[in-house]
Scaffold this motif. Sequence first.
Motif, PDB file in Angstrom:
ATOM      1  N   LEU A   1      -5.753  19.984  58.789  1.00  0.00           N
ATOM      2  CA  LEU A   1      -7.605  21.909  59.485  1.00  0.00           C
ATOM      3  C   LEU A   1      -6.790  22.895  58.928  1.00  0.00           C
ATOM      4  CD1 LEU A   1      -9.650  19.681  61.270  1.00  0.00           C
ATOM      5  CD2 LEU A   1     -10.042  19.207  59.154  1.00  0.00           C
ATOM      6  N   GLU A   2      -7.387  24.262  58.555  1.00  0.00           N
ATOM      7  CA  GLU A   2      -6.738  25.090  59.128  1.00  0.00           C
ATOM      8  C   GLU A   2      -6.886  25.163  60.936  1.00  0.00           C
ATOM      9  OE1 GLU A   2      -5.419  28.169  59.067  1.00  0.00           O
ATOM     10  OE2 GLU A   2      -5.786  27.958  56.909  1.00  0.00           O
ATOM     11  N   THR A   3      -5.959  25.426  60.903  1.00  0.00           N
ATOM     12  CA  THR A   3      -5.140  26.078  62.390  1.00  0.00           C
ATOM     13  C   THR A   3      -5.804  27.759  62.749  1.00  0.00           C
ATOM     14  OG1 THR A   3      -3.027  26.157  61.915  1.00  0.00           O
ATOM     15  CG2 THR A   3      -4.124  23.893  62.330  1.00  0.00           C
ATOM     16  N   LYS A   4      -5.970  28.157  61.733  1.00  0.00           N
ATOM     17  CA  LYS A   4      -6.127  29.388  62.597  1.00  0.00           C
ATOM     18  C   LYS A   4      -8.003  29.617  62.499  1.00  0.00           C
ATOM     19  CE  LYS A   4      -2.652  31.909  58.908  1.00  0.00           C
ATOM     20  NZ  LYS A   4      -2.196  32.137  58.115  1.00  0.00           N
ATOM     21  N   MET A   5      -7.865  28.740  62.398  1.00  0.00           N
ATOM     22  CA  MET A   5     -10.107  28.952  63.005  1.00  0.00           C
ATOM     23  C   MET A   5      -9.992  28.740  64.691  1.00  0.00           C
ATOM     24  SD  MET A   5     -11.251  25.784  59.891  1.00  0.00           S
ATOM     25  CE  MET A   5     -13.025  25.560  60.847  1.00  0.00           C
ATOM     26  N   PRO A   6     -10.936  29.071  64.793  1.00  0.00           N
ATOM     27  CA  PRO A   6     -11.659  29.360  65.888  1.00  0.00           C
ATOM     28  C   PRO A   6     -11.302  28.331  66.443  1.00  0.00           C
ATOM     29  CG  PRO A   6     -12.298  31.285  64.991  1.00  0.00           C
ATOM     30  CD  PRO A   6     -12.117  30.396  64.167  1.00  0.00           C
ATOM     31  N   ALA A   7     -11.001  27.747  67.790  1.00  0.00           N
ATOM     32  CA  ALA A   7     -10.664  26.480  68.540  1.00  0.00           C
ATOM     33  C   ALA A   7     -12.185  25.700  68.271  1.00  0.00           C
ATOM     34  CB  ALA A   7     -10.579  26.180  69.918  1.00  0.00           C
TER      35      ALA A   7
ATOM     36  N   ARG B   1     -14.791  25.737  66.191  1.00  0.00           N
ATOM     37  CA  ARG B   1     -14.755  25.299  64.715  1.00  0.00           C
ATOM     38  C   ARG B   1     -14.560  24.289  64.493  1.00  0.00           C
ATOM     39  NH1 ARG B   1     -14.580  30.170  60.336  1.00  0.00           N
ATOM     40  NH2 ARG B   1     -15.417  28.591  59.350  1.00  0.00           N
ATOM     41  N   LEU B   2     -12.719  24.474  64.813  1.00  0.00           N
ATOM     42  CA  LEU B   2     -12.009  23.265  64.653  1.00  0.00           C
ATOM     43  C   LEU B   2     -12.026  21.755  65.010  1.00  0.00           C
ATOM     44  CD1 LEU B   2      -8.470  24.413  65.352  1.00  0.00           C
ATOM     45  CD2 LEU B   2      -9.153  23.986  63.254  1.00  0.00           C
ATOM     46  N   GLY B   3     -13.108  21.999  66.656  1.00  0.00           N
ATOM     47  CA  GLY B   3     -13.974  21.069  67.196  1.00  0.00           C
ATOM     48  C   GLY B   3     -15.058  20.391  66.565  1.00  0.00           C
ATOM     49  N   VAL B   4     -15.858  21.205  66.053  1.00  0.00           N
ATOM     50  CA  VAL B   4     -16.878  20.773  65.071  1.00  0.00           C
ATOM     51  C   VAL B   4     -16.411  20.008  63.394  1.00  0.00           C
ATOM     52  CG1 VAL B   4     -18.592  21.735  63.334  1.00  0.00           C
ATOM     53  CG2 VAL B   4     -18.084  22.831  65.633  1.00  0.00           C
ATOM     54  N   ALA B   5     -15.060  20.676  62.819  1.00  0.00           N
ATOM     55  CA  ALA B   5     -14.466  20.114  61.650  1.00  0.00           C
ATOM     56  C   ALA B   5     -13.909  18.745  62.319  1.00  0.00           C
ATOM     57  CB  ALA B   5     -13.555  20.846  61.384  1.00  0.00           C
TER      58      ALA B   5
ATOM     59  N   VAL C   1      -8.365  20.097  71.637  1.00  0.00           N
ATOM     60  CA  VAL C   1      -9.707  20.257  70.843  1.00  0.00           C
ATOM     61  C   VAL C   1      -9.901  18.608  70.429  1.00  0.00           C
ATOM     62  CG1 VAL C   1      -9.943  20.745  68.428  1.00  0.00           C
ATOM     63  CG2 VAL C   1      -8.879  22.407  69.385  1.00  0.00           C
ATOM     64  N   LEU C   2      -9.011  18.083  70.526  1.00  0.00           N
ATOM     65  CA  LEU C   2      -9.301  16.635  69.409  1.00  0.00           C
ATOM     66  C   LEU C   2      -9.654  16.199  70.736  1.00  0.00           C
ATOM     67  CD1 LEU C   2      -8.585  13.916  67.523  1.00  0.00           C
ATOM     68  CD2 LEU C   2      -6.236  13.229  69.601  1.00  0.00           C
ATOM     69  N   ARG C   3      -8.913  15.656  71.858  1.00  0.00           N
ATOM     70  CA  ARG C   3      -9.804  15.413  73.110  1.00  0.00           C
ATOM     71  C   ARG C   3     -11.705  15.476  73.469  1.00  0.00           C
ATOM     72  NH1 ARG C   3      -4.826  15.620  77.315  1.00  0.00           N
ATOM     73  NH2 ARG C   3      -4.166  14.216  76.259  1.00  0.00           N
ATOM     74  N   GLU C   4     -12.253  17.225  73.196  1.00  0.00           N
ATOM     75  CA  GLU C   4     -13.213  16.847  73.127  1.00  0.00           C
ATOM     76  C   GLU C   4     -14.156  16.661  72.226  1.00  0.00           C
ATOM     77  OE1 GLU C   4     -14.946  19.181  75.604  1.00  0.00           O
ATOM     78  OE2 GLU C   4     -13.520  18.638  77.386  1.00  0.00           O
ATOM     79  N   SER C   5     -13.616  16.700  70.968  1.00  0.00           N
ATOM     80  CA  SER C   5     -14.476  16.421  69.694  1.00  0.00           C
ATOM     81  C   SER C   5     -14.392  14.609  70.086  1.00  0.00           C
ATOM     82  CB  SER C   5     -13.034  16.882  68.773  1.00  0.00           C
ATOM     83  OG  SER C   5     -12.922  17.410  68.342  1.00  0.00           O
ATOM     84  N   ILE C   6     -13.238  13.727  70.420  1.00  0.00           N
ATOM     85  CA  ILE C   6     -14.165  12.333  70.443  1.00  0.00           C
ATOM     86  C   ILE C   6     -15.194  12.686  71.718  1.00  0.00           C
ATOM     87  CG2 ILE C   6     -12.792  10.235  71.642  1.00  0.00           C
ATOM     88  CD1 ILE C   6     -10.031  11.390  70.115  1.00  0.00           C
ATOM     89  N   LYS C   7     -14.910  12.606  72.750  1.00  0.00           N
ATOM     90  CA  LYS C   7     -15.950  13.202  73.501  1.00  0.00           C
ATOM     91  C   LYS C   7     -17.389  13.623  72.893  1.00  0.00           C
ATOM     92  CE  LYS C   7     -17.664  15.043  77.903  1.00  0.00           C
ATOM     93  NZ  LYS C   7     -17.539  16.391  78.971  1.00  0.00           N
ATOM     94  N   ARG C   8     -17.317  14.500  72.124  1.00  0.00           N
ATOM     95  CA  ARG C   8     -18.463  14.761  71.364  1.00  0.00           C
ATOM     96  C   ARG C   8     -18.777  13.073  70.728  1.00  0.00           C
ATOM     97  NH1 ARG C   8     -17.813  18.987  73.937  1.00  0.00           N
ATOM     98  NH2 ARG C   8     -19.144  17.147  75.413  1.00  0.00           N
ATOM     99  N   VAL C   9     -17.974  12.513  69.174  1.00  0.00           N
ATOM    100  CA  VAL C   9     -18.423  11.285  68.889  1.00  0.00           C
ATOM    101  C   VAL C   9     -19.148  10.414  69.774  1.00  0.00           C
ATOM    102  CG1 VAL C   9     -17.229  10.320  67.065  1.00  0.00           C
ATOM    103  CG2 VAL C   9     -16.730  12.442  66.855  1.00  0.00           C
ATOM    104  N   GLU C  10     -18.475  10.099  71.083  1.00  0.00           N
ATOM    105  CA  GLU C  10     -18.873   9.338  71.696  1.00  0.00           C
ATOM    106  C   GLU C  10     -20.146   9.668  72.157  1.00  0.00           C
ATOM    107  OE1 GLU C  10     -17.113   7.554  75.965  1.00  0.00           O
ATOM    108  OE2 GLU C  10     -16.723   9.124  76.058  1.00  0.00           O
ATOM    109  N   GLU C  11     -20.455  10.156  72.693  1.00  0.00           N
ATOM    110  CA  GLU C  11     -21.641  10.870  72.978  1.00  0.00           C
ATOM    111  C   GLU C  11     -22.579  10.942  71.630  1.00  0.00           C
ATOM    112  OE1 GLU C  11     -21.696  15.353  74.201  1.00  0.00           O
ATOM    113  OE2 GLU C  11     -20.152  14.836  76.220  1.00  0.00           O
ATOM    114  N   LYS C  12     -22.272  10.701  70.900  1.00  0.00           N
ATOM    115  CA  LYS C  12     -23.380  10.114  69.848  1.00  0.00           C
ATOM    116  C   LYS C  12     -23.299   8.778  69.152  1.00  0.00           C
ATOM    117  CE  LYS C  12     -21.766  14.891  66.853  1.00  0.00           C
ATOM    118  NZ  LYS C  12     -22.755  14.801  67.487  1.00  0.00           N
ATOM    119  N   GLY C  13     -22.600   8.157  70.368  1.00  0.00           N
ATOM    120  CA  GLY C  13     -22.440   6.238  70.575  1.00  0.00           C
ATOM    121  C   GLY C  13     -21.379   5.915  69.228  1.00  0.00           C
ATOM    122  N   LEU C  14     -20.738   6.769  68.614  1.00  0.00           N
ATOM    123  CA  LEU C  14     -20.416   6.208  67.360  1.00  0.00           C
ATOM    124  C   LEU C  14     -19.077   5.440  68.051  1.00  0.00           C
ATOM    125  CD1 LEU C  14     -21.721   8.256  65.896  1.00  0.00           C
ATOM    126  CD2 LEU C  14     -20.212   7.932  63.769  1.00  0.00           C
ATOM    127  N   LEU C  15     -18.372   5.904  69.209  1.00  0.00           N
ATOM    128  CA  LEU C  15     -17.010   5.276  69.449  1.00  0.00           C
ATOM    129  C   LEU C  15     -17.076   5.224  71.662  1.00  0.00           C
ATOM    130  CD1 LEU C  15     -14.485   8.048  68.561  1.00  0.00           C
ATOM    131  CD2 LEU C  15     -15.049   5.584  67.755  1.00  0.00           C
TER     132      LEU C  15
END
Length: 262
Positions: A23-29, A31-35, A71-85
């Motif tokens: 991903l484009e690491t110049k993006m704000p954190a 937006r990176l998390g959403v991606a 960013v990765l850890r927060e993203s995984i937490k969001r996916v876990e909240e969606k029931g996928l992980l």
Amino acid sequence: MTTAELSAPSEGQAVVSMGIPNLETKMPAARLGVAVVRSLVDVIVTGVLKPGDLLPAEGALTAQFGVSRTVLRESIKRVEEKGLLTVSQGRGTTVNPTSSWDVADETVLAAMIDHDDSLGILDEVSAVRASLESLMARDAAIRASVEEADQLRKALRAMELALDDPSAFRQADINFHRLVMAISDSRLAASIAHSLSDRAVESQRYHGRDPERAFELTIDEHRQVLDAIASGDSAGAEAAMRSHIEGSWQRRRLPVAGKSRH
């Protein structure tokens, strides 16, 4: 959450690698998390990662995505909240079966629609919409005042005036449906129907083909709903709305090979 928690496999489980573009690491954190969330949801929905699989190690994922561990850890937490992980200490992060997914979640539903070549998910969306909106049309017929019936007539007139403007017509169509929902005063059903409709209309598959006289047929069907609501015919309003939503979807549904439902 540690690297070991993300990558340590239990007996009988396999760690699966993913071909994810950096991903484009110049993006704000944020937006990176959403991606990252969208990418993880996509690889699970498409079956690159299957139920029971473990996510690759944290270090591998941060390298693949080009993001920080935070960013990765927060993203995984969001996916876990969606029931996928499911994240388990000592076992790693496991992909859940589809029965655990929050399929009404915006990101999950959008991914399911985008990657479902059978159109089965859109069949389900249309069926749920028909059930919810037909009941709301029934309630609207019971509740509608003279003024609210006049508002529906104006909404239908806006559709008639927009026959030569597809974009304006579709917006007028949405406005009519949302007015029926508002009159019904069914807040929970309306919220669910709004969410389903908003996700579906983002997909070109939902718009499908453009049958002959599609707009004219849609206006005729809306008029039947309006007439039933204005006359207080709750059963007629329910039947007219169900027939409209189911019929409209079948008219524009793209043909697919094999079974239409999964």
